[in-house]
Design an enzyme around this catalytic site. Structure first.
Site, PDB file in Angstrom:
ATOM      1  N   CYS A  19      37.385 -11.132 -49.277  1.00  0.00           N
ATOM      2  CA  CYS A  19      36.063 -10.531 -49.400  1.00  0.00           C
ATOM      3  C   CYS A  19      35.536 -10.639 -50.829  1.00  0.00           C
ATOM      4  CB  CYS A  19      36.141  -9.066 -49.022  1.00  0.00           C
ATOM      5  SG  CYS A  19      36.886  -8.786 -47.413  1.00  0.00           S
ATOM      6  N   ARG A  59      35.966 -18.428 -52.035  1.00  0.00           N
ATOM      7  CA  ARG A  59      37.117 -17.589 -51.694  1.00  0.00           C
ATOM      8  C   ARG A  59      37.369 -17.528 -50.188  1.00  0.00           C
ATOM      9  NH1 ARG A  59      38.056 -13.572 -55.909  1.00  0.00           N
ATOM     10  NH2 ARG A  59      38.713 -12.093 -54.349  1.00  0.00           N
ATOM     11  N   TRP A 115      35.874 -11.076 -45.085  1.00  0.00           N
ATOM     12  CA  TRP A 115      36.930 -11.840 -44.419  1.00  0.00           C
ATOM     13  C   TRP A 115      37.567 -10.859 -43.450  1.00  0.00           C
ATOM     14  CZ3 TRP A 115      38.554 -16.854 -44.590  1.00  0.00           C
ATOM     15  CH2 TRP A 115      39.784 -17.132 -43.986  1.00  0.00           C
ATOM     16  N   ASN A 137      36.274  -4.147 -50.493  1.00  0.00           N
ATOM     17  CA  ASN A 137      37.329  -5.163 -50.425  1.00  0.00           C
ATOM     18  C   ASN A 137      38.648  -4.425 -50.297  1.00  0.00           C
ATOM     19  OD1 ASN A 137      35.415  -7.059 -50.916  1.00  0.00           O
ATOM     20  ND2 ASN A 137      36.207  -7.698 -52.905  1.00  0.00           N
ATOM     21  N   GLY A 138      39.565  -4.945 -49.481  1.00  0.00           N
ATOM     22  CA  GLY A 138      40.874  -4.304 -49.353  1.00  0.00           C
ATOM     23  C   GLY A 138      41.093  -3.774 -47.952  1.00  0.00           C
ATOM     24  N   GLU A 168      61.189 -29.483 -57.016  1.00  0.00           N
ATOM     25  CA  GLU A 168      59.813 -29.444 -57.531  1.00  0.00           C
ATOM     26  C   GLU A 168      59.779 -29.936 -58.983  1.00  0.00           C
ATOM     27  OE1 GLU A 168      56.983 -29.331 -56.411  1.00  0.00           O
ATOM     28  OE2 GLU A 168      55.703 -28.665 -58.046  1.00  0.00           O
ATOM     29  N   LYS A 188      57.620 -33.142 -60.280  1.00  0.00           N
ATOM     30  CA  LYS A 188      56.653 -33.074 -61.391  1.00  0.00           C
ATOM     31  C   LYS A 188      56.945 -34.172 -62.407  1.00  0.00           C
ATOM     32  CE  LYS A 188      54.145 -31.209 -60.113  1.00  0.00           C
ATOM     33  NZ  LYS A 188      54.144 -30.467 -58.868  1.00  0.00           N
ATOM     34  N   GLU A 192      56.095 -37.682 -61.027  1.00  0.00           N
ATOM     35  CA  GLU A 192      54.649 -37.833 -60.810  1.00  0.00           C
ATOM     36  C   GLU A 192      53.896 -38.163 -62.097  1.00  0.00           C
ATOM     37  OE1 GLU A 192      53.465 -34.044 -59.119  1.00  0.00           O
ATOM     38  OE2 GLU A 192      52.039 -35.053 -57.832  1.00  0.00           O
ATOM     39  N   HIS A 209      79.854 -35.415 -54.445  1.00  0.00           N
ATOM     40  CA  HIS A 209      79.819 -36.205 -53.206  1.00  0.00           C
ATOM     41  C   HIS A 209      79.033 -37.505 -53.396  1.00  0.00           C
ATOM     42  CE1 HIS A 209      81.798 -32.992 -51.090  1.00  0.00           C
ATOM     43  NE2 HIS A 209      80.927 -32.146 -51.606  1.00  0.00           N
ATOM     44  N   LYS A 234      44.540 -36.292 -55.467  1.00  0.00           N
ATOM     45  CA  LYS A 234      44.736 -34.842 -55.420  1.00  0.00           C
ATOM     46  C   LYS A 234      44.908 -34.359 -53.987  1.00  0.00           C
ATOM     47  CE  LYS A 234      45.079 -30.688 -56.911  1.00  0.00           C
ATOM     48  NZ  LYS A 234      46.426 -30.363 -57.414  1.00  0.00           N
TER      49      LYS A 234
HETATM   50  C1  AGP Z   1      52.184 -32.281 -56.044  1.00  0.00           C
HETATM   51  O1  AGP Z   1      52.107 -32.259 -57.414  1.00  0.00           O
HETATM   52  C2  AGP Z   1      51.253 -33.196 -55.368  1.00  0.00           C
HETATM   53  N1  AGP Z   1      49.911 -33.071 -55.772  1.00  0.00           N
HETATM   54  C3  AGP Z   1      51.466 -33.319 -53.864  1.00  0.00           C
HETATM   55  O2  AGP Z   1      52.823 -33.392 -53.587  1.00  0.00           O
HETATM   56  C4  AGP Z   1      50.822 -32.218 -52.989  1.00  0.00           C
HETATM   57  O3  AGP Z   1      51.528 -31.022 -53.133  1.00  0.00           O
HETATM   58  C5  AGP Z   1      50.818 -32.692 -51.533  1.00  0.00           C
HETATM   59  O4  AGP Z   1      50.030 -33.852 -51.428  1.00  0.00           O
HETATM   60  C6  AGP Z   1      50.312 -31.640 -50.585  1.00  0.00           C
HETATM   61  O5  AGP Z   1      49.009 -31.264 -50.882  1.00  0.00           O
HETATM   62  P1  AGP Z   1      48.400 -29.951 -50.249  1.00  0.00           P
HETATM   63  O6  AGP Z   1      49.177 -28.793 -50.795  1.00  0.00           O
HETATM   64  O7  AGP Z   1      46.967 -29.947 -50.691  1.00  0.00           O
HETATM   65  O8  AGP Z   1      48.541 -30.063 -48.767  1.00  0.00           O
END
Ligand code: AGP
Length: 612
Positions: free
Chosen positions: A2, A27, A75, A100-101, A485, A489, A492, A508, A607
């Site tokens: 909201c 939002r 919402w 809100n809430g 993760e 990073k 990437e 292993h 992205k």
């Molecule tokens: C992570 O740094 C990437 N941008 C990529 O792995 C991303 O998390 C993935 O493409 C999923 O995207 P989403 O969370 O928008 O679904």
């Protein structure tokens, strides 16, 4: 989520309110409304299910004007997204409230107020607030005094804005668990749930604190704290650099977004925690009833979001006692899945438009065997959100850097809220632990700030990686996905080959790769797996491998030949995956900067992956 906007001025405030609502659209919401006091005609409102544009069209056909007004995007939590349930809610024709809430004791209050003759016209929890205020106003005649009395009877979370024809020169506000900010103008003042909504009218803000009540007039602002004492709150000047689509003082969006994490985690928690528990209704109107029937959870996501889901599997099984499966969406969507009875399908996505995740959701819905679908997403208007039964929006704000950072940590926060909510509803979560974790969640933004303060140390360590071609990341338990993760990073944005392993798997196979040219990054919180992890680290050192260890300050790990230890603040083990993510993000960032790559837009990546 909201949104609230309010204004008191000498001019007609309708355009200010509508512009504010539009700025809050990102939002996510499903209805909108506005109420204004016109000194001659009294209190009027216009509400619409759907978008702010529909509200605008209605106002164009039948204009409303006034110098005092409140507006809202809703919402739905209690009651469907209909016009009757949209805010503002009225008591008679003299009092209007937006909220809100979630008010947890709304049913009991509703019965009491009905017995006193109040007539309810919506299914919302909010409507009890406006009638309760009307009742208090009968006694005091003063809106601020009535609000102070009324909030004492409300359990749950609220950010409130109130106007009344009895005192048409003032806007009242109250905050508990849901943020509110006052915008200061010249001879006019404003209120909103997010300063973004008021950027077109002012750059000076006063943030309300928990328990504050404010009386906002054109030329005067009075604030009382939780004890009823009159207080001054600091005035903050907004600087252009803080704009979301602007890097400000940061060299890259990624670094800016890493440093935003204390704030966005705070936002993701807001309105979702009561004193000592999670507000289950924050997941949607049917959440409590559905959660009671959950016997199993299936998580589906891609990339970073998949790693968040992997952490959640540890939490769901450990804290809520619910079996959990997780799979990458690109695999899940193409195989025949045997669905267990009572399975909640959870999709996780920053964008909500990732093609594989969306296809997996659509398959799950078509299968028909799932109890319900829940989307954990950062974009309220996304396809994933629109097509799911339940939603929890993370509040990371726009993430520009291709490498996901703040989206990941807010996803983890959302998933921990989901775990606690399921544990609560199913009676599986120990009370003392639940209270402890809610407290720890409240402290989390400050702990993240402490981790970010290690930036300089991590920048120095990044030099060890500048000339390397391969790295290993190790973790155990819920830290294994954190290592994954961290490796994602690094590869990437620095283009260094990085692999993550559960530390127990080293011998292993991957141990064969370890030598002085292969740095090994490890996350080592102080938990029951620490001693086992220390043995794994010995295995690396014995092969000449260089260790970079992010370790709890109480873990007893020290710097030595080929071992670089960065001490992390101590944190509850359940929340450690969130905290330990930050140094790995910073490490990748500094390595990428040293190697001169395009940090925010790494080669070959997009992205949002909206195609297969
Ligand atoms: C992570 O740094 C990437 N941008 C990529 O792995 C991303 O998390 C993935 O493409 C999923 O995207 P989403 O969370 O928008 O679904």
């Amino acid at each position: 989520m909201c949104g609230i906007v309010g204004a008191v001025a000498e001019r007609n405030v309708t355009p200010i309110l509508i512009e504010g609502l539009k700025r809050l659209e990102y939002r996510g919401y499903d209805s909108a409304g506005v109420a204004l006091i016109d000194e001659r005609d009294g209190l009027h409102r216009c509400r619409r299910a759907g978008k702010v544009s529909e509200l605008q069209a209605a106002l164009a056909a039948a204009p409303l004007a006034g110098r005092l007004g409140i507006a809202h995007t809703r919402w739905a939590t209690h009651g469907a997204p209909t016009e009757a349930n949209a805010h503002p809610h009225f008591s008679g024709h003299e009092l209007a409230v937006v909220h809100n809430g979630i008010i947890e004791n709304h049913e009991a209050l509703r019965e009491q107020l009905k017995a006193k003759g109040y007539v309810f016209t919506s299914q919302t929890d909010t409507e009890v607030i406006v009638h309760l205020l009307a009742e208090k106003l009968k006694g005091t005649g003063d809106l601020a005094a009535a609000l102070k009395q009324a909030v004492k009877e409300l359990h749950g979370a609220y950010g409130l804005a109130v106007i009344s024809t009895r005192q048409p020169d003032r806007l009242l506000a109250a905050r508990s668990g849901s943020p509110l900010v006052i915008g200061l103008g010249l001879g006019e003042n404003f209120l909103a749930s997010d300063q973004l909504a008021l950027r077109q009218v002012t750059d000076r803000f006063v943030y309300l604190e928990e328990g504050d009540i404010a009386e906002i007039q054109r030329d005067r602002l009075t604030i009382w704290d939780v004890d009823g004492q009159s207080v001054e709150r600091e005035q903050v000047q907004y600087h252009e650099g803080a704009e979301a689509a602007d890097k400000g003082a940061y060299r890259h969006f990624m670094l800016k977004e890493i440093f935003e994490q204390p704030d966005v985690v705070q936002r993701t928690l807001e309105g979702r925690l009561a004193n000592d528990h999670v507000l289950v209704q924050a997941f949607g109107p049917q959440a409590a009833e559905l959660f009671a029937r959950v016997r199993n959870v299936q998580i589906v996501a891609c990339g970073t979001s998949y790693h968040a889901g992997m952490v959640a599997r540890y939490w769901l099984e450990d804290l809520a006692g619910i079996p959990c499966q997780i799979e990458v969406a690109s695999e899940f969507r193409y195989r025949k899945v045997v669905v267990q009875p009572g399975t909640l399908f959870v999709s996780i996505s920053q964008s909500g438009e990732t093609a594989d995740t969306l296809a997996a959701l659509r398959n799950a819905r078509a299968d028909g065997g799932y109890l319900a679908s829940l989307a954990l997403c950062n974009v309220g208007t996304s396809s994933l959100v629109r097509e799911s039964d339940l939603t929890l929006l993370t509040q990371a704000g726009p993430e520009i850097g291709v490498a996901s950072t703040k989206a990941f940590t807010t996803q983890l926060v959302g998933l921990l809220l989901l775990t606690l909510a399921l544990g609560q509803v199913r009676g599986k979560l120990d009370n003392a632990l639940r209270i402890e974790l809610v407290e720890e969640l409240r402290r989390l933004p400050a702990r993240l700030g402490e981790a970010l303060a290690m930036d300089r140390t991590i920048e120095k360590i990044s030099e060890l990686f500048a000339e390397k071609h391969h790295t290993l990341f190790l973790g155990r338990g819920a830290q294994y996905p954190v290592a994954m993760e961290g490796a994602l990073k690094l590869k990437e944005i620095s283009y260094i080959h990085a692999e993550a392993y559960p530390a127990g798997e080293l011998k292993h196979g991957p141990l064969a790769l370890v030598d002085a040219d292969m740095p090994v990054v490890t996350v080592a919180p102080n938990n029951e797996l620490l001693e086992k992890l220390k043995s794994n680290l010995q295995e690396v050192r014995a092969r000449g491998g260089e260790l970079i260890v992010f370790a709890d300050e109480q873990a007893g790990l020290e710097n030595g030949e080929g071992t670089h230890v960065v001490n992390m603040p101590h944190i509850h083990d359940i929340l450690a995956p969130i905290l330990y993510t930050l140094p790995l993000q910073l490490l990748s960032y500094h390595v990428a900067v040293l190697r001169g790559t395009d940090v925010d837009q790494p080669r070959n990546l997009a992205k949002s992956v909206t195609v297969e």
